[in-house]
Design a protein around this motif. Structure first.
Motif, short mmCIF file in Angstrom:
data_model
loop_
_atom_site.label_atom_id
_atom_site.label_comp_id
_atom_site.label_asym_id
_atom_site.label_seq_id
_atom_site.Cartn_x
_atom_site.Cartn_y
_atom_site.Cartn_z
N ASN A 1 19.24 15.79 54.11
CA ASN A 1 18.44 14.31 54.02
C ASN A 1 17.88 14.35 55.73
O ASN A 1 16.68 13.99 55.77
N MET A 2 18.78 14.50 56.77
CA MET A 2 18.45 14.52 57.93
C MET A 2 17.39 15.36 58.54
O MET A 2 16.24 15.14 59.07
N ILE A 3 17.74 16.73 58.09
CA ILE A 3 16.80 17.75 58.45
C ILE A 3 15.62 17.83 57.60
O ILE A 3 14.27 17.90 58.16
N GLY A 4 15.60 17.23 56.46
CA GLY A 4 14.03 16.94 55.71
C GLY A 4 13.47 16.03 56.25
O GLY A 4 12.23 16.01 56.33
N ALA A 5 14.15 15.07 56.92
CA ALA A 5 13.00 13.83 57.39
C ALA A 5 12.65 14.20 58.82
O ALA A 5 11.73 13.70 59.41
N HIS A 6 13.63 14.90 59.56
CA HIS A 6 13.21 15.32 61.02
C HIS A 6 13.56 17.11 61.10
O HIS A 6 14.26 17.44 61.67
N PRO A 7 12.36 17.86 60.50
CA PRO A 7 12.44 19.26 60.69
C PRO A 7 12.41 19.60 61.98
O PRO A 7 13.00 20.79 62.18
N GLU A 8 12.36 18.98 63.10
CA GLU A 8 12.21 19.16 64.48
C GLU A 8 13.77 19.62 64.88
O GLU A 8 13.96 20.17 65.76
N LEU A 9 14.75 19.04 64.09
CA LEU A 9 15.89 19.07 64.48
C LEU A 9 16.80 20.72 63.77
O LEU A 9 17.72 20.85 64.07
N LYS A 10 15.87 21.21 63.16
CA LYS A 10 16.10 22.56 62.78
C LYS A 10 16.39 23.65 63.84
O LYS A 10 17.21 24.45 63.80
N ASN A 11 15.79 23.26 64.99
CA ASN A 11 15.87 23.90 66.49
C ASN A 11 17.49 23.88 66.78
O ASN A 11 17.74 24.64 67.63
N TYR A 12 18.07 22.72 66.39
CA TYR A 12 19.36 22.78 67.03
C TYR A 12 20.53 23.45 66.20
O TYR A 12 21.74 23.23 66.66
N VAL B 1 21.06 18.20 73.53
CA VAL B 1 21.11 17.12 72.79
C VAL B 1 20.98 15.72 73.59
O VAL B 1 21.51 15.47 74.62
N ALA B 2 19.96 14.86 73.03
CA ALA B 2 19.58 13.71 73.73
C ALA B 2 20.14 12.45 73.18
O ALA B 2 20.44 12.57 72.12
N PRO B 3 20.56 11.50 73.90
CA PRO B 3 21.08 10.30 73.44
C PRO B 3 20.59 9.63 72.35
O PRO B 3 21.16 9.04 71.46
N ALA C 1 30.82 3.52 68.33
CA ALA C 1 31.89 3.91 69.37
C ALA C 1 32.04 5.22 69.70
O ALA C 1 32.12 5.59 70.89
N LEU C 2 32.08 6.09 68.84
CA LEU C 2 32.34 7.78 68.95
C LEU C 2 30.76 8.25 69.71
O LEU C 2 30.95 8.89 70.71
N ALA C 3 29.93 7.69 69.30
CA ALA C 3 28.26 8.21 69.84
C ALA C 3 28.54 7.85 71.48
O ALA C 3 27.82 8.59 71.98
N ASP C 4 28.93 6.78 71.75
CA ASP C 4 29.15 6.25 72.98
C ASP C 4 29.94 7.13 73.83
O ASP C 4 29.49 7.70 75.06
N VAL C 5 30.90 7.62 73.43
CA VAL C 5 31.94 8.43 74.06
C VAL C 5 31.19 9.82 74.47
O VAL C 5 31.21 10.38 75.51
N ARG D 1 30.00 11.36 77.99
CA ARG D 1 30.25 12.44 78.66
C ARG D 1 29.46 13.50 78.87
O ARG D 1 29.40 14.26 79.85
N GLU D 2 28.48 13.55 77.94
CA GLU D 2 27.17 14.59 78.03
C GLU D 2 26.45 14.08 79.16
O GLU D 2 25.95 14.85 79.95
N LYS D 3 26.32 12.90 79.52
CA LYS D 3 25.62 12.40 80.72
C LYS D 3 26.33 13.10 81.91
O LYS D 3 25.61 13.53 82.91
N GLN D 4 27.66 13.11 81.98
CA GLN D 4 28.32 13.58 83.08
C GLN D 4 27.97 15.06 83.27
O GLN D 4 27.71 15.80 84.40
N LEU D 5 28.17 15.78 82.04
CA LEU D 5 27.91 17.26 82.14
C LEU D 5 26.48 17.52 82.44
O LEU D 5 26.26 18.58 83.28
N TYR D 6 25.49 16.92 82.26
CA TYR D 6 24.13 17.01 82.55
C TYR D 6 24.11 16.88 83.82
O TYR D 6 23.15 17.56 84.80
N ALA D 7 24.51 15.94 84.51
CA ALA D 7 24.52 15.48 86.03
C ALA D 7 24.84 16.61 86.58
O ALA D 7 24.71 16.75 87.89
#
Length: 420
Positions: free
Chosen positions: A36-47, A95-97, A133-137, A141-147
């Motif tokens: 369902n997600m990729i069907g609605a957002h085909p741009e995510l196939k690249n991930y 991956v973006a927030p 809550a998990l998404a915030d984690v 963390r990914e913000k730290q890695l990107y920085a």
């Protein structure tokens, strides 16, 4: 690990109570979610890897991760290693927030669709809160890695400077920035880069991760890629999609897109730890991060004792074996003896000389290796890095744990879809 936003006790209780239900229906839920997600957002196939989607490995892995989270929602410290691995993977894929909101929407909808009337409003609310809550984690963390990669975000164009056949199946690609900017950012020995290439038959980009197979340098990155035939039960229909494309279509001067080095599997030289011995245990092309670790230690003049243990089907299919033997021989001849090499070959040929071309016939069997001289079982500080097919890594891990090695001293490079 980042701390999750508070979840109410009632939500925690509901999530833990429904964890068995999620385990029972997990793959059905996650398969529907991806569809369902990729069907609605085909741009995510690249991930996402088409191979892992087609084989069902990706939905199974996500289902296992969701169940693990539900089981430990009140104690995320138990999942710190898993969270760290996934966060690095997300960083490497850029991956973006804001994409977490998309994932959350379709994941909760899939739970509701599969469970039907059993998914009460209270259950839906509890899982929505838990996911947030998990998404915030991950976002934190990914913000730290990107920085940590100041000045490099997203995909960057690299040119194939050199293409070198290491074996009939493994080829090294030396990558340099197309814009010529130097020096390249460093990385921790053992880490990987993600690259993406356009796949004509799919009509979109596909990403893959490849270990950096050289010590950190300022002038190029090197990856060493095995051509995957698709035999022996590998994914049907898309065997070695990207590896074959790289081997067959990408030559010196061609351009691919790369993200900054990432990964939690690394051995970074640290002051005060050089006395800790390390065993590098690999099979097949799993030797690539080990070469980076070994070369880095040699270049740094490390005093650490290092044992190289590698298995291959044939001697001719081993990349870098002459290089590793040379390093080990020099160490032995210098009376330093801090580096040793042990080679297993599944199917030695008549021309192969035992003791010269290989040490043991058959698959890697740690019971045949010198327990103290090469496995350091008498040293409680020794570390073990393992890379190869998933089943191989788990076999090696079980053997080491059975031999008394503490689990926290054993590191696996889980590239694909995680612990199934």
């Amino acid at each position: 690990m980042a701390v999750a936003a508070p979840i109410s006790p009632s939500h925690i209780a509901i999530v833990k109570a429904t964890a068995p239900v999620l385990k029972e229906h997990g793959t059905t839920i996650t398969t529907l979610f991806y569809k369902n997600m990729i069907g609605a957002h085909p741009e995510l196939k690249n991930y996402f890897s088409l191979s892992n989607q087609s084989s069902g490995a990706q939905p199974r892995a996500l289902a296992a991760a969701v169940f693990a989270y539900a089981s430990h929602v009140d104690d995320l410290a138990q999942l710190s290693a898993l969270v760290e691995r996934i966060a690095h993977k997300h960083e490497s894929l850029n991956v973006a927030p804001e994409q977490y909101a998309i994932v959350g929407k379709y994941l909760i909808e899939a739970v509701a669709a599969v469970l039907g009337d059993a998914c009460t409003p209270d259950i839906a609310a509890a899982w929505t809160a838990a996911y947030a809550a998990l998404a915030d984690v991950f976002i934190d963390r990914e913000k730290q890695l990107y920085a940590a990669h100041a000045g490099w975000t997203g995909w960057r164009r690299f040119k194939v400077q050199r293409k070198v056949a290491e074996t009939p199946e493994i080829t090294s690609f030396y990558l340099v920035p197309e814009d010529g900017a130097a020096p390249l950012p460093g990385f921790k020995p053992g880490q990987y880069v993600s690259l993406q290439v356009f796949v004509p038959q799919l009509g979109h980009m596909q990403p893959r991760q490849y270990s950096l197979s050289e010590a950190p340098r300022g002038d190029y990155y090197r990856i060493s890629v095995k051509r995957e035939s698709g035999r022996k039960g590998e994914e049907v229909g898309v065997p070695g999609l990207i590896s074959n494309l790289l081997h067959e279509k990408y030559n010196e001067g061609d351009v691919i897109e790369v993200t900054a080095p990432a990964g939690e599997f690394f051995l970074e030289p640290k002051k005060g730890e050089e006395e800790k011995p390390v065993a590098l245990i690999s099979a097949g092309v799993g030797l690539t991060p080990m070469v980076s670790i070994l070369n880095s230690a040699v270049d740094a003049g490390s005093r650490r004792r290092i044992s190289w243990i590698h298995g291959a089907h044939r001697t001719e299919s081993r990349a870098f074996s002459a290089h590793v033997r040379d390093i080990a021989t020099r160490a032995q001849d210098s009376n330093d003896k801090k580096i040793s090499a042990t080679f297993f070959v599944t199917a030695p040929e008549q021309k192969d000389v035992q003791g010269v071309d290989y040490h043991f016939a058959g698959r890697v069997d740690l019971a045949k290796v010198d327990p103290n001289g090469a496995l350091f079982l008498d040293d409680a500080s020794a570390e073990y890095f393992i890379c190869g097919p998933y089943a191989f890594m788990k076999d090696m891990e079980r053997w080491l744990v059975g031999a008394g090695v503490a689990a926290e001293r054993i590191h696996l490079e889980v590239f694909g879809t995680g612990d199934q």
